[in-house]
Design a protein around this motif. Sequence first.
Motif, PDB file in Angstrom:
ATOM      1  N   GLY A  56      -7.955  -2.651   2.143  1.00  0.00           N
ATOM      2  CA  GLY A  56      -7.291  -2.787   0.912  1.00  0.00           C
ATOM      3  C   GLY A  56      -7.659  -4.332   0.663  1.00  0.00           C
ATOM      4  O   GLY A  56      -8.044  -4.656  -0.615  1.00  0.00           O
ATOM      5  N   HIS A 104      -4.004   7.893   5.561  1.00  0.00           N
ATOM      6  CA  HIS A 104      -4.474   8.371   4.196  1.00  0.00           C
ATOM      7  C   HIS A 104      -4.635   6.982   3.408  1.00  0.00           C
ATOM      8  O   HIS A 104      -6.010   6.907   2.583  1.00  0.00           O
ATOM      9  N   TRP A 105      -4.074   5.905   3.655  1.00  0.00           N
ATOM     10  CA  TRP A 105      -4.329   4.527   2.872  1.00  0.00           C
ATOM     11  C   TRP A 105      -5.857   4.127   3.326  1.00  0.00           C
ATOM     12  O   TRP A 105      -6.745   3.884   2.329  1.00  0.00           O
ATOM     13  N   SER A 106      -6.097   4.186   4.633  1.00  0.00           N
ATOM     14  CA  SER A 106      -7.522   3.824   4.938  1.00  0.00           C
ATOM     15  C   SER A 106      -8.509   4.596   4.403  1.00  0.00           C
ATOM     16  O   SER A 106      -9.736   4.196   4.196  1.00  0.00           O
ATOM     17  N   ILE A 152       0.679  -1.147   0.120  1.00  0.00           N
ATOM     18  CA  ILE A 152      -0.034  -0.080  -0.104  1.00  0.00           C
ATOM     19  C   ILE A 152       0.767   1.268  -0.203  1.00  0.00           C
ATOM     20  O   ILE A 152       0.712   2.287  -0.746  1.00  0.00           O
ATOM     21  N   ALA A 153       2.005   1.179   0.583  1.00  0.00           N
ATOM     22  CA  ALA A 153       2.886   2.359   0.602  1.00  0.00           C
ATOM     23  C   ALA A 153       3.515   2.822  -0.625  1.00  0.00           C
ATOM     24  O   ALA A 153       3.719   3.778  -1.014  1.00  0.00           O
ATOM     25  N   TYR A 199       0.621   4.540  -2.410  1.00  0.00           N
ATOM     26  CA  TYR A 199       0.364   5.891  -1.707  1.00  0.00           C
ATOM     27  C   TYR A 199       1.338   6.537  -0.818  1.00  0.00           C
ATOM     28  O   TYR A 199       1.142   6.416   0.388  1.00  0.00           O
ATOM     29  N   TRP A 257      -9.703  -0.266  -5.687  1.00  0.00           N
ATOM     30  CA  TRP A 257      -8.121  -0.207  -5.751  1.00  0.00           C
ATOM     31  C   TRP A 257      -7.721  -0.893  -6.982  1.00  0.00           C
ATOM     32  O   TRP A 257      -7.489  -2.173  -6.838  1.00  0.00           O
ATOM     33  N   PRO A 294      -6.091  -0.342   7.334  1.00  0.00           N
ATOM     34  CA  PRO A 294      -5.690  -0.264   5.838  1.00  0.00           C
ATOM     35  C   PRO A 294      -5.469  -1.441   5.128  1.00  0.00           C
ATOM     36  O   PRO A 294      -6.083  -1.613   4.068  1.00  0.00           O
TER      37      PRO A 294
END
Length: 516
Positions: free
Chosen positions: A417, A99-101, A87-88, A91, A425, A413
Motif C-alpha cells: 500500500g 486479498h489486499w496484497s 486497507i480493510a 477491501y 491505489w 500489504p
Amino acid sequence: MSNNQDEARILAEDTATLHKMGYAQELSRRMHGFSNFAIAFSIICILAGGITSFQAAFSAAGPGGVFVGWIVGSIFSMVIALSMAQIASAYPTAGALYHWSSILGGRGWGWATAFVNLLGLIFVVASVNVGAYDLFTSLILGNMFHIDTSHWGFWQQTIAVILITASQGAFNHMGIRTTTRLTDFSGYLIFFIAIVLTIAMLVGAQHYDFSRLFTFINYSGKAGGGVVPHSGNLFYLFMLGLLLPLYTITGFDGAAHTSEETVNARRTVPRGIINSVFWSFAFGLVMEASILLAMPDLGKAAAQGGNVFFNLLAGLPVILPVKYLLYVGIVVANYLCALAGVTSTSRMIFAFARDGGLPGHAIWRRVSPTHRTPVGAIWLTAVLSVAATLYSPAFAALAAGCAMFLYISYAMPVAAGLLAEGKTWTEFGPFRLGALSKPLAVISIIGVFVLIYIGIQPPNNILITYGLGLIVLMLVLWFGVARVRFPGPPISREAIASRAAEIAAEERAVHEGTGG
C-alpha cells in the motif's frame, strides 16, 4: 425508515461491495460491531499471552521489561493496526491480508502473503491450545484438584490438544451464530476476569512500590529460571521481552477475516481492529502492573521462571471461590481465544482456496449450505494447528513464531500500500489515515524487521528453520506450480464481470440449501 429497513439497505450495500470485488455472498452476514470487535479481542486475549508469556519479558529485563515493554509493543501494534484498518475499509473481504496484497502488490505478493499469514494463524491456534492445556493442568488439575501432572509429557499434551481443537472445530462448523455467541461471551469474560485478577493482585500486594514498574533488572540465565539465555546487554534483553506484548496483541486481523460475515463491514471492521488493540493495551497494562506490584520479592519471583505467575496466583491471600473463579475463567478464556483463532484461520483458508491458491482448493472452499460456514477450511485449520504442535511442542517457540509470522504478513500489504497509494491505489474506504498513512506504513515495516531479529534469537532459534523452510517451500511452489496455475483473485474489471453468472449460481446454491 425502520431499523430493519436500515439493516436491509446496509446488507445490500455490503453484498454489492463484495460483488464489485468479484465474490459471492456465501457466508452468513450476522456479525455487528461488538461481535466483530469481540472476535479480534478474543484472539488477542490478554488472559492468554499476557499470562503464559509473562516470563518472556520478566525473566529478561525484569519488571520494567514487562511494564515499559507492554507500552512500547502496544504502540507498535496500534501503528500497524491503523495501517491495516485503512486497507480493510477499502477491501472488506475474508481474504483480508492476502486479498489486499494481491490488489496492491500483485498476484505473487498476495500469494506469498497468504502463506505467511496462514503459518502465523496456525501458530496462533497451536500456541494458545498448548497454553490452554498448560493452564488447565496447572490451575484446574493442580491447584483446584491437587492432581500431580508433573510426569505428563508429549502424549498427554498431544491427546489433549487434539480433543480441544476438535471441539473448537465442531463449534465453528455449527455456524457463525454459535461462534459469535461464544466469542461475544469471550469478550465480556476477558474484561471481567482481567478486572477480578487485577483487584485480587492489588489486594494481595504487601505494599505498592510503583517505582518497580520502571525498574530494569537483568534476570537472564539462572536468575530468571533459565527462560532467556544469559546476556550482559540489558537493552538486548528488553528487546527480547517485547515478545510478551507482541505475541499477546496479535490476531487482530480476525476482525478483517470475518468481513464477509460483518454488517456494514467497511466501517465496522476498521473499528474492530483498532478497538481490539486499544482495549487489550489498556486492560493488559493495568493487569500486568498489578502482577508486578503483587510480587513480595522480585528476585525470588524471577527465579521461578515460567511458574512465576502460577505460584503468585496460588499464593494470593484471597478466598478460595475467587481463586477458583480466576482459574476457571482464565482457562475458558484461553479456550475461546483459540476457538476464535479457528474462525479467523478458516476464513483465510476459504478465501485463498476459492481463488485456487491451495492444493485441493475445491474441498477447502466448500461452504455448508446448512450452516453457511466453510467446513472444509475449518477442519483443515484444526488438522494443521495440531500438526504444528507435533513438530514444535515448546510453547515459547510457538508463541514467537505466531508473533513473527503474523506481523510479517501484516506488514506485507502495508508495504504494498505504501508503494501503491496515490498511484494504482486510488479508491479508499470511509476510514482514512490521510497524511499519516505513509509515515505509519514506514514505521510498521521497520518494526517488523526488528521483530524478525527478536523472534529468531535463542531460545526460539528453531524459527530460523521454520523461516528458511517456508522460504524454500514458497519458492519451489511458486516457480514450480503457482506462477502458472494460480489465477489470483479477480482484480480487473473484465475478470470481475466474467464472474457475474458464477456469483449468482453460488448465492443461489447457498440460499436453496438454507431454504432462503
